[in-house]
Design a protein around this motif. Structure first.
Motif, PDB file in Angstrom:
ATOM      1  N   ALA A  11       0.829  -1.196   0.000  1.00  0.00           N
ATOM      2  CA  ALA A  11       0.000   0.000   0.000  1.00  0.00           C
ATOM      3  C   ALA A  11       0.865   1.248   0.000  1.00  0.00           C
ATOM      4  N   PRO A  12       0.396   2.310  -0.639  1.00  0.00           N
ATOM      5  CA  PRO A  12       1.130   3.576  -0.559  1.00  0.00           C
ATOM      6  C   PRO A  12       1.250   4.025   0.897  1.00  0.00           C
ATOM      7  N   ILE A  13       2.305   4.723   1.200  1.00  0.00           N
ATOM      8  CA  ILE A  13       2.494   5.266   2.545  1.00  0.00           C
ATOM      9  C   ILE A  13       2.029   6.709   2.535  1.00  0.00           C
ATOM     10  N   ILE A  14       1.078   7.023   3.388  1.00  0.00           N
ATOM     11  CA  ILE A  14       0.530   8.379   3.404  1.00  0.00           C
ATOM     12  C   ILE A  14       0.857   9.044   4.733  1.00  0.00           C
ATOM     13  N   ASN A  15       1.301  10.261   4.654  1.00  0.00           N
ATOM     14  CA  ASN A  15       1.644  11.039   5.843  1.00  0.00           C
ATOM     15  C   ASN A  15       0.992  12.408   5.770  1.00  0.00           C
ATOM     16  N   LYS A  16       0.386  12.798   6.868  1.00  0.00           N
ATOM     17  CA  LYS A  16      -0.162  14.154   6.945  1.00  0.00           C
ATOM     18  C   LYS A  16       0.955  15.073   7.412  1.00  0.00           C
ATOM     19  N   VAL A  17       1.318  16.012   6.551  1.00  0.00           N
ATOM     20  CA  VAL A  17       2.462  16.869   6.856  1.00  0.00           C
ATOM     21  C   VAL A  17       2.051  18.291   7.242  1.00  0.00           C
ATOM     22  N   LYS A  18       0.760  18.588   7.066  1.00  0.00           N
ATOM     23  CA  LYS A  18       0.304  19.934   7.433  1.00  0.00           C
ATOM     24  C   LYS A  18      -1.193  19.900   7.694  1.00  0.00           C
ATOM     25  N   LYS A  19      -1.598  20.481   8.786  1.00  0.00           N
ATOM     26  CA  LYS A  19      -3.023  20.591   9.088  1.00  0.00           C
ATOM     27  C   LYS A  19      -3.642  21.733   8.278  1.00  0.00           C
ATOM     28  N   ALA A  20      -4.944  21.639   8.087  1.00  0.00           N
ATOM     29  CA  ALA A  20      -5.653  22.714   7.380  1.00  0.00           C
ATOM     30  C   ALA A  20      -5.578  23.997   8.182  1.00  0.00           C
ATOM     31  N   GLY A  21      -5.458  25.099   7.460  1.00  0.00           N
ATOM     32  CA  GLY A  21      -5.416  26.398   8.108  1.00  0.00           C
ATOM     33  C   GLY A  21      -6.795  27.032   8.204  1.00  0.00           C
ATOM     34  N   ALA A  22      -6.836  28.336   8.088  1.00  0.00           N
ATOM     35  CA  ALA A  22      -8.100  29.071   8.210  1.00  0.00           C
ATOM     36  C   ALA A  22      -9.052  28.674   7.092  1.00  0.00           C
ATOM     37  N   LEU A  23     -10.321  28.561   7.442  1.00  0.00           N
ATOM     38  CA  LEU A  23     -11.332  28.230   6.446  1.00  0.00           C
ATOM     39  C   LEU A  23     -11.518  29.397   5.484  1.00  0.00           C
ATOM     40  N   ARG A  24     -11.690  29.089   4.235  1.00  0.00           N
ATOM     41  CA  ARG A  24     -11.920  30.139   3.244  1.00  0.00           C
ATOM     42  C   ARG A  24     -13.362  30.625   3.330  1.00  0.00           C
ATOM     43  N   THR A  25     -13.594  31.821   2.864  1.00  0.00           N
ATOM     44  CA  THR A  25     -14.953  32.340   2.747  1.00  0.00           C
ATOM     45  C   THR A  25     -15.521  31.894   1.407  1.00  0.00           C
ATOM     46  N   ILE A  26     -16.624  31.165   1.449  1.00  0.00           N
ATOM     47  CA  ILE A  26     -17.248  30.686   0.212  1.00  0.00           C
ATOM     48  C   ILE A  26     -18.085  31.820  -0.369  1.00  0.00           C
ATOM     49  N   THR A  27     -17.681  32.314  -1.506  1.00  0.00           N
ATOM     50  CA  THR A  27     -18.358  33.441  -2.138  1.00  0.00           C
ATOM     51  C   THR A  27     -19.376  32.942  -3.159  1.00  0.00           C
ATOM     52  N   MET A  28     -20.337  33.796  -3.464  1.00  0.00           N
ATOM     53  CA  MET A  28     -21.315  33.502  -4.504  1.00  0.00           C
ATOM     54  C   MET A  28     -20.885  34.219  -5.778  1.00  0.00           C
ATOM     55  N   GLY A  29     -20.902  33.494  -6.894  1.00  0.00           N
ATOM     56  CA  GLY A  29     -20.419  34.042  -8.148  1.00  0.00           C
ATOM     57  C   GLY A  29     -21.454  34.880  -8.869  1.00  0.00           C
ATOM     58  N   VAL A  30     -21.113  35.299 -10.080  1.00  0.00           N
ATOM     59  CA  VAL A  30     -21.991  36.178 -10.849  1.00  0.00           C
ATOM     60  C   VAL A  30     -23.328  35.504 -11.175  1.00  0.00           C
ATOM     61  N   ASN A  31     -23.334  34.182 -11.196  1.00  0.00           N
ATOM     62  CA  ASN A  31     -24.591  33.480 -11.451  1.00  0.00           C
ATOM     63  C   ASN A  31     -25.230  32.935 -10.187  1.00  0.00           C
ATOM     64  N   LYS A  32     -24.820  33.510  -9.054  1.00  0.00           N
ATOM     65  CA  LYS A  32     -25.497  33.333  -7.767  1.00  0.00           C
ATOM     66  C   LYS A  32     -25.487  31.893  -7.262  1.00  0.00           C
ATOM     67  N   VAL A  33     -24.399  31.187  -7.572  1.00  0.00           N
ATOM     68  CA  VAL A  33     -24.137  29.902  -6.926  1.00  0.00           C
ATOM     69  C   VAL A  33     -22.720  29.947  -6.372  1.00  0.00           C
ATOM     70  N   ALA A  34     -22.437  29.047  -5.445  1.00  0.00           N
ATOM     71  CA  ALA A  34     -21.162  29.053  -4.736  1.00  0.00           C
ATOM     72  C   ALA A  34     -19.988  28.904  -5.696  1.00  0.00           C
ATOM     73  N   GLU A  35     -18.915  29.642  -5.403  1.00  0.00           N
ATOM     74  CA  GLU A  35     -17.706  29.588  -6.225  1.00  0.00           C
ATOM     75  C   GLU A  35     -16.714  28.583  -5.657  1.00  0.00           C
ATOM     76  N   GLU A  36     -16.027  27.896  -6.574  1.00  0.00           N
ATOM     77  CA  GLU A  36     -14.995  26.950  -6.165  1.00  0.00           C
ATOM     78  C   GLU A  36     -13.769  27.692  -5.647  1.00  0.00           C
ATOM     79  N   PRO A  37     -12.922  27.003  -4.882  1.00  0.00           N
ATOM     80  CA  PRO A  37     -11.687  27.638  -4.421  1.00  0.00           C
ATOM     81  C   PRO A  37     -10.728  27.904  -5.575  1.00  0.00           C
TER      82      PRO A  37
END
Length: 669
Positions: free
Chosen positions: A541-567
């Motif tokens: 099996a591949p060896i997986i290591n977590k090397v960094k925890k997630a930081g601050a959550l991003r603000t999910i913005t609404m785009g010009v067509n009024k649905v959520a925008e991807e990061p």
């Protein structure tokens, strides 16, 4: 069965088998090839979304799945991303792709644009076109001059490959989902013909209704339906009119496709369109995920819609997509987003265009590959009989979502022979078993039946010496007739004066009566198909290591067509970071399989983004054979799920806030 017999059976499926320069015509019912009616299965695959060294294997898989016509977009911005610089190299080499289709005996339908959509940046129109001060998708001479240059370039790739030359290119589509004046589509056709395009027929999408029509006979309108739509503005389950795709009806088109562009649509066709044969080009083989809406597609969704379309009178089933893909590298990202200058309706993944299709992004076979395959065998062997049959609708054609008050069924019949089509299935609805069902076609009454929940099938009446059968015809080879036993329905076979009841499947080698063979559903989906057995070899099996925890959550913005925008790229600086050390094994035929929970995951090799995934409950997979041989470590970045996200997640997804990698394995394709 011997390998030679298996291969000859597969080769017999092709519309191009035998001599070239076959005459292709059409009438109100179907395509007619050398005087014989055919009911093709058309599968969409985008050549520029698959590495060119994989084309041959993937086209073969499509053919083995019963696809008899290949459809592909020619994305303008994949080949002329920079003005005046055309690229026909590598996975943009259209000519080589068409030659492979010819090698496999498969006709090709080219969807030429200039607008394609296909969830590509600007719908395929290059960014530089929007700097020219001209209206796009319009008859103004500036825009049409660019289109003419594009079409001339495409034509250079087709020398000797048009149908009239013995090549595979059978037809071309102009633009896509166009709602303006038919004169624009005719202007595109005139440009193409002036350049030298000379094909048996031309097409357009039959939705939406045009402002003014195209003259009759100039372009065949092709239709579509989907089980769900990533483009739907709602983030609620089963939003929209997609449920109508699971009911037999005379109306050919859909009011659910492209609602983000077209708004509410009425059940109307252009006047005269009913005089054309009923063909589809966008029957959902799966569905893509957008950031704001992430459907989870089931195999029965695609199979049910296909049976419903056949039972409603369609004589060409065209799937979008039949094979998923990966966006190629460009000067910029080539995915559709709300931040681009045009076609900015939805936010799509940067790289993956998997589509949960019968054949996934890397050619993985989904269960609907086998479900649809048995239907395609039926279409090949009885298409000539089915094509002129008129559809009859004994049940209501206008139903409410989840309506469970009656069995949905139809029939097609002509000259005392026919087929009964049954669909006791609707996506994400609890459709119940129907008891004491009485079915009749061509004056023949079937025995009273109980139709289990989820049943999707076709029964023959006065076909192949069978008065009726409560089993589904699959194929006929060398005088042998193969039928599928429908789960939960006792198999009765009425032949002449004999009524054989409660028959049990004996497989493709042993008849149940004379030259009639009864198969299980599993056997039916794999009939005549020779597949290499995958041995489960123990792989470290591949060896997986977590090397960094997630930081601050991003603000999910609404785009010009009024649905959520991807990061965007910068957001992944705050992602959780894992390294994946790969074992020293060959990547050939093997996939990295990442079971995770999160919002969006991205996979990098040597710092380069190679694939991404919008989480919807399915694993994130990647083809190890696409990695450089020297690559021993990958980086995985995952943005966490947030509370109360403005996103539709399917019931299969775990939406607990945060992120987690549960398991990383290497699996066979």
């Amino acid at each position: 069965m011997k390998r030679t017999l298996l291969l000859s059976a597969v080769m017999a499926m092709s519309l191009m088998a035998g001599a070239q320069n076959r005459e292709v015509k059409w009438d109100a019912h179907s395509l007619i090839v050398d005087g014989k009616r055919v009911v093709p299965a058309m599968g969409e695959v985008h050549y520029s979304r698959i590495p060119d060294d994989e084309w041959e294997a993937e086209v073969k898989k499509m053919k083995e799945g019963g696809v008899t016509i290949i459809a592909t977009y020619v994305f303008w911005n994949h080949i002329e991303e920079q003005e005046g610089i055309f690229r026909w190299d590598g996975q943009r080499n259209l000519r080589r792709f068409i030659e492979i289709c010819q090698q496999e005996g498969l006709p090709v339908v080219l969807r030429l644009g200039p607008f394609c959509h296909g969830e590509v940046r600007n719908g395929g129109i290059p960014d530089w076109v929007f700097t020219k001060g001209c209206k796009t998708r319009d008859e103004n001479p500036v825009f049409l001059s660019f289109v003419e240059r594009l079409y001339r370039q495409i034509f250079t790739q087709l020398q000797g490959l048009q149908w009239k030359d013995g090549g595979p290119v059978m037809a071309a589509q102009f633009d896509n989902e166009y709602r303006g004046h038919g004169s624009y589509l005719m202007a595109l056709k005139r440009i193409a013909q002036k350049i030298g395009f000379d094909l048996p027929f031309y097409t357009r999408t039959g939705w939406p209704e045009l402002a003014t029509p195209v003259p009759f006979g100039e372009m065949l309108p092709l239709y579509g339906d989907y089980a769900d739509g990533f483009w739907e503005r709602s983030i609620e389950e089963t939003a929209g009119n997609y449920y109508k795709a699971f009911n037999f009806k005379a109306f050919r088109s859909s009011t659910a496709i492209a609602t983000e562009q077209l708004g509410e649509q009425k059940e109307r066709l252009n006047k005269g369109d009913e005089q054309y044969p009923y063909f589809t080009c966008e029957l959902g083989g799966g569905m893509m995920t957008a950031y704001h809406r992430r459907p989870y597609i089931y195999p029965e969704d695609a199979y049910s819609m296909a049976v419903v379309k056949l039972g409603s009178g369609s004589n060409l089933l065209g799937y979008y997509m039949y094979h998923g893909g990966t966006n190629p590298e460009g000067l910029t990202y080539l995915n559709e987003t709300q931040r681009t200058v045009a076609t900015n309706y939805n936010d799509l993944p940067v790289k993956t265009y998997d589509f949960q299709a019968p054949l996934n992004e890397f050619g993985q076979k989904n269960p609907q590959y086998y479900l649809l395959r048995k239907l395609h065998l039926f279409m090949q062997d009885w298409g000539g009989v089915l094509a002129p049959m008129e559809a009859g609708f004994p049940c209501s054609q206008d139903i409410a979502k989840g309506d469970d008050s009656f069995l949905r069924w139809s029939y097609r019949a002509k000259d005392g022979s026919g087929f009964i089509f049954i669909n006791n299935y609707e996506r994400l609805q609890n459709v119940s078993a129907k008891k004491n069902v009485k079915l009749e076609a061509c004056g023949v009454k079937l025995p009273q039946l109980t139709i289990p929940a989820g049943t999707i099938c076709i029964f023959p009446v006065n076909i192949e010496g069978i008065k009726y059968a409560t089993a589904q015809l699959v194929a006929k080879r060398n005088g042998k007739v193969y039928l599928e036993q429908i789960k939960g329905i006792p198999t009765t076979l009425a032949i002449g004066h004999k009524v054989l009841k409660n028959l049990k499947p004996k497989g493709p080698e042993t008849p149940v009566y004379k030259n009639y063979y009864l198969l299980t559903s599993e056997q039916a989906g794999r009939l005549f198909l020779e597949e290499a057995a995958h041995l489960d070899i123990a792989i470290n099996a591949p060896i997986i290591n977590k090397v960094k925890k997630a930081g601050a959550l991003r603000t999910i913005t609404m785009g010009v067509n009024k649905v959520a925008e991807e990061p965007v790229d910068e957001d992944f600086e705050q992602a959780a970071v894992y390294t994946i050390d790969l074992p020293a094994v060959s990547g050939e035929g093997r996939l990295l399989n990442i079971e995770y929970r999160g919002d969006v995951a991205r996979l990098y090799a040597d710092g380069q983004l190679i694939d991404d995934n919008f989480y919807n409950g399915r694993p994130f997979q990647y083809a190890l054979w696409r990695l450089p041989k020297e690559c021993k470590q990958l980086e995985l970045r995952i943005l966490p799920l947030q509370k109360d996200m403005p996103v539709y997640f399917p019931r299969e997804a775990d939406t607990t806030p945060g992120e987690q990698v549960m398991k990383v394995t290497i699996i066979n394709q």
